[in-house]
Scaffold this active site. Structure first.
Site, PDB file in Angstrom:
ATOM      1  CE  LYS A   1      45.582  26.785  54.442  1.00  0.00           C
ATOM      2  NZ  LYS A   1      45.544  26.783  52.997  1.00  0.00           N
TER       3      LYS A   1
ATOM      4  CD  GLU B   1      47.423  33.102  51.202  1.00  0.00           C
ATOM      5  OE1 GLU B   1      47.605  32.717  50.036  1.00  0.00           O
ATOM      6  OE2 GLU B   1      47.535  32.347  52.193  1.00  0.00           O
TER       7      GLU B   1
END
Length: 339
Positions: free
Chosen positions: A187, A194
């Site tokens: 993550k 991102e």
């Protein structure tokens, strides 16, 4: 299954709703009462304290934390004495993966299991589902499979990748990535990527926005670089329409582009935003990890530093640059250049 959720913010509350829709029993606790009361009206069981929360959960308990990383250990210190061997704590927040390794080691002698679960989906997860990146003991992760499956988007969310010959739960939207820390490691890198993707869209649309610079008045002095060929930069481009166009058949189409189009449709000038972009830690940890690995991460690093700059953390450096130009060349600042 019965699941206890602590932390009913933007994601935690909607995760409870998604679990309730799938038939799970949920016990909820939050520092403030209104989110608890709202979910009780929707079918959850509310707790007024951590002790009440633990009492309402049947052993072996499943406790899911959706909390800011800064308060997770504080809550765990209060929670652990209320638990018994065989219980599981799932940290679904954005936690540094090294902390997961430490917590699992600390809980193991007590017989309490620990699972780290990176969750992506934001405020849209209630309807779209949540992408789950999981770390921990395999048998414990398998025990929680019904919970993960209910939270995940499901296999119908996207077409299968052609040529895949080793099906896994990844096609449903969740994956046991490895031992403790592996989920948050994946993550962490996800969020680092991102940052880079968001920065690329932001910079690209900024270039489009300034495509009419050749038609704008520009000072003619020693402090202002001229536009090489003003005739080449006289485009008043419809940014909202371009974003909408790129959503269809373009190689840069993505959910982030969909969200860009949505924002630009509401307000092409984005006047409601100051442009001060926060970072909650994952981008920093990704860059730090790349340094420790000796792996180049040029784009992700630049995107992280751009966020620092957006919050005014480059202001002193910029003032010093301006001061140095004045000191060596007598250059004075031009007001409003590049606005």
């Amino acid at each position: 299954m019965q699941v206890g959720m602590i932390g009913l913010g933007r994601m935690g509350a909607n995760m409870v709703r998604r679990l309730l829709r799938s038939g799970h029993e949920c016990v909820v606790y939050n520092r403030s009462a209104p989110p608890v009361e709202e979910l009780v009206r929707e079918g959850a069981r509310g707790a007024k304290s951590l002790a009440d929360f633990a009492d309402q959960l049947r052993p072996p308990r499943t406790v899911w934390l959706m909390l800011p990383v800064a308060v997770v250990d504080e809550v765990m210190d209060q929670l652990v004495p209320l638990l018994t061997p065989g219980d599981v704590i799932v940290d679904g927040g954005n936690t540094y993966f090294r902390l997961d390794i430490e917590r699992a080691s600390r809980l193991a002698p007590l017989g309490i299991h620990y699972v780290d679960c990176g969750v992506s989906g934001g405020v849209w997860g209630l309807e779209r589902g949540y992408c789950l990146m999981i770390g921990g003991e395999r048998e414990i992760v398998q025990r929680l499979d019904p919970v993960f499956r209910s939270l995940a988007p499901g296999s119908a969310s996207v077409p299968p990748t052609p040529g895949r010959r080793a099906p896994s739960t990844a096609e449903v939207g969740y994956l046991h990535c490895g031992p403790h820390g592996a989920g948050h490691f994946v993550k962490m890198v996800h969020n680092g990527i991102e940052y880079g993707l968001m920065a690329a869209y932001a910079e690209g649309f900024n270039i489009l926005r300034h495509a009419a610079v050749g038609a704008e008045p520009r000072a003619k002095d020693a402090e202002t670089a001229p536009v090489t060929d003003p005739r080449a930069y006289r485009y008043e481009l419809p940014l909202a329409d371009i974003a909408e166009l790129w959503r269809r058949g373009s190689v840069i189409s993505s959910w982030l582009l969909d969200l860009s189009a949505r924002a630009l449709a509401r307000d092409p000038k984005l006047a409601a935003f100051r442009g001060a972009v926060a970072d909650s830690g994952e981008g920093r940890w990704t860059v730090q990890t790349a340094v420790e690995q000796g792996v180049p991460a040029h784009v992700l690093s630049a995107a992280l530093f751009a966020r620092f700059s957006s919050r005014g953390h480059a202001d002193f450096a910029q003032r010093l640059l301006s001061a140095l130009r004045f000191e060596f060349g007598g250059h004075r600042e031009a007001s409003g250049e590049g606005q």
